[in-house]
Design a protein around this motif. Sequence first.
Motif, PDB file in Angstrom:
ATOM      1  N   ILE A  30       0.806  -1.216   0.000  1.00 17.99           N
ATOM      2  CA  ILE A  30       0.000   0.000   0.000  1.00 17.99           C
ATOM      3  C   ILE A  30       0.842   1.271   0.000  1.00 17.99           C
ATOM      4  O   ILE A  30       0.305   2.371  -0.145  1.00 17.99           O
ATOM      5  CB  ILE A  30      -0.979   0.033   1.196  1.00 17.99           C
ATOM      6  N   TYR A  31       2.148   1.114   0.168  1.00 21.79           N
ATOM      7  CA  TYR A  31       3.004   2.287   0.334  1.00 21.79           C
ATOM      8  C   TYR A  31       3.746   2.684  -0.937  1.00 21.79           C
ATOM      9  O   TYR A  31       4.257   1.831  -1.663  1.00 21.79           O
ATOM     10  CB  TYR A  31       4.039   2.039   1.428  1.00 21.79           C
ATOM     11  N   GLN A  32       3.823   3.987  -1.150  1.00 18.67           N
ATOM     12  CA  GLN A  32       4.803   4.503  -2.093  1.00 18.67           C
ATOM     13  C   GLN A  32       6.175   4.291  -1.459  1.00 18.67           C
ATOM     14  O   GLN A  32       6.374   4.600  -0.281  1.00 18.67           O
ATOM     15  CB  GLN A  32       4.575   5.985  -2.356  1.00 18.67           C
ATOM     16  N   THR A  33       7.107   3.752  -2.223  1.00 21.86           N
ATOM     17  CA  THR A  33       8.422   3.445  -1.688  1.00 21.86           C
ATOM     18  C   THR A  33       9.490   3.996  -2.624  1.00 21.86           C
ATOM     19  O   THR A  33       9.206   4.345  -3.775  1.00 21.86           O
ATOM     20  CB  THR A  33       8.629   1.926  -1.533  1.00 21.86           C
ATOM     21  N   GLY A  34      10.708   4.079  -2.089  1.00 17.99           N
ATOM     22  CA  GLY A  34      11.745   4.678  -2.913  1.00 17.99           C
ATOM     23  C   GLY A  34      13.140   4.296  -2.497  1.00 17.99           C
ATOM     24  O   GLY A  34      13.367   3.713  -1.436  1.00 17.99           O
ATOM     25  N   TRP A  35      14.068   4.635  -3.380  1.00 14.31           N
ATOM     26  CA  TRP A  35      15.499   4.494  -3.118  1.00 14.31           C
ATOM     27  C   TRP A  35      16.083   5.865  -2.854  1.00 14.31           C
ATOM     28  O   TRP A  35      15.879   6.794  -3.630  1.00 14.31           O
ATOM     29  CB  TRP A  35      16.202   3.834  -4.298  1.00 14.31           C
ATOM     30  N   TYR A  36      16.796   5.962  -1.756  1.00 11.25           N
ATOM     31  CA  TYR A  36      17.489   7.170  -1.360  1.00 11.25           C
ATOM     32  C   TYR A  36      18.991   6.872  -1.381  1.00 11.25           C
ATOM     33  O   TYR A  36      19.410   5.727  -1.296  1.00 11.25           O
ATOM     34  CB  TYR A  36      17.111   7.562   0.068  1.00 11.25           C
ATOM     35  N   ARG A  37      19.780   7.925  -1.458  1.00 10.54           N
ATOM     36  CA  ARG A  37      21.221   7.733  -1.337  1.00 10.54           C
ATOM     37  C   ARG A  37      21.833   8.910  -0.581  1.00 10.54           C
ATOM     38  O   ARG A  37      21.312  10.025  -0.591  1.00 10.54           O
ATOM     39  CB  ARG A  37      21.885   7.574  -2.706  1.00 10.54           C
ATOM     40  N   ARG A  44      21.077  13.135   2.483  1.00 12.88           N
ATOM     41  CA  ARG A  44      20.370  12.032   1.836  1.00 12.88           C
ATOM     42  C   ARG A  44      19.386  12.603   0.827  1.00 12.88           C
ATOM     43  O   ARG A  44      18.698  13.594   1.100  1.00 12.88           O
ATOM     44  CB  ARG A  44      19.640  11.197   2.874  1.00 12.88           C
ATOM     45  N   GLU A  45      19.319  11.962  -0.358  1.00 19.64           N
ATOM     46  CA  GLU A  45      18.392  12.416  -1.386  1.00 19.64           C
ATOM     47  C   GLU A  45      17.598  11.238  -1.913  1.00 19.64           C
ATOM     48  O   GLU A  45      18.080  10.098  -1.969  1.00 19.64           O
ATOM     49  CB  GLU A  45      19.137  13.096  -2.547  1.00 19.64           C
ATOM     50  N   LEU A  46      16.383  11.517  -2.312  1.00 20.37           N
ATOM     51  CA  LEU A  46      15.530  10.522  -2.941  1.00 20.37           C
ATOM     52  C   LEU A  46      15.872  10.487  -4.425  1.00 20.37           C
ATOM     53  O   LEU A  46      15.775  11.515  -5.097  1.00 20.37           O
ATOM     54  CB  LEU A  46      14.060  10.873  -2.734  1.00 20.37           C
ATOM     55  N   VAL A  91      25.915   5.562  -0.074  1.00 19.25           N
ATOM     56  CA  VAL A  91      25.167   4.511   0.606  1.00 19.25           C
ATOM     57  C   VAL A  91      23.721   4.640   0.160  1.00 19.25           C
ATOM     58  O   VAL A  91      23.141   5.734   0.240  1.00 19.25           O
ATOM     59  CB  VAL A  91      25.282   4.628   2.138  1.00 19.25           C
ATOM     60  N   TYR A  92      23.168   3.554  -0.327  1.00 17.93           N
ATOM     61  CA  TYR A  92      21.802   3.543  -0.837  1.00 17.93           C
ATOM     62  C   TYR A  92      20.877   2.899   0.200  1.00 17.93           C
ATOM     63  O   TYR A  92      21.195   1.850   0.772  1.00 17.93           O
ATOM     64  CB  TYR A  92      21.737   2.783  -2.162  1.00 17.93           C
ATOM     65  N   TYR A  93      19.749   3.541   0.408  1.00 12.83           N
ATOM     66  CA  TYR A  93      18.743   3.088   1.350  1.00 12.83           C
ATOM     67  C   TYR A  93      17.396   2.944   0.643  1.00 12.83           C
ATOM     68  O   TYR A  93      17.117   3.654  -0.315  1.00 12.83           O
ATOM     69  CB  TYR A  93      18.554   4.105   2.479  1.00 12.83           C
ATOM     70  N   CYS A  94      16.568   2.085   1.178  1.00 13.66           N
ATOM     71  CA  CYS A  94      15.189   2.013   0.719  1.00 13.66           C
ATOM     72  C   CYS A  94      14.276   2.352   1.897  1.00 13.66           C
ATOM     73  O   CYS A  94      14.601   2.070   3.058  1.00 13.66           O
ATOM     74  CB  CYS A  94      14.857   0.642   0.147  1.00 13.66           C
TER      75      CYS A  94
END
Length: 113
Positions: A30-37, A44-46, A91-94
């Motif tokens: 149900i969530y909008q999700t993304g990769w940040y770095r 940190r940026e989306l 460093v990449y985060y989700c």
Amino acid sequence: VQLQASGGGLVQAGGSLRLSCEAFGINFKIYQTGWYRQAPGKQRELVADISSDSIANYVDSVKGRFTISRDNVKRMLYLQMTSLRPEDTAVYYCNTVPGRTSWGRGTLVTVSS
């Protein structure tokens, strides 16, 4: 509740990597999700996000090179990265968009010139 990223590594400029992210303790679909770095010394940026029905958006610097995708059944998020550049080193985060869960350790992507 966490989204855990993996798949980073060291790659030469022009190379490719595929990042994966598994969601725990969240109704992922149900969530909008993304990769940040987050690059050294920077905020940190989306870089890419995807809606619950797989509509994707990208920051200009990665358009045409990165592809975000998701599998709601497996509760997985992916980032296919091609034509990598040294400036993609970070460093990449989700996480959800906006970030609602703990950030975890992320996965390090290093692009050598």
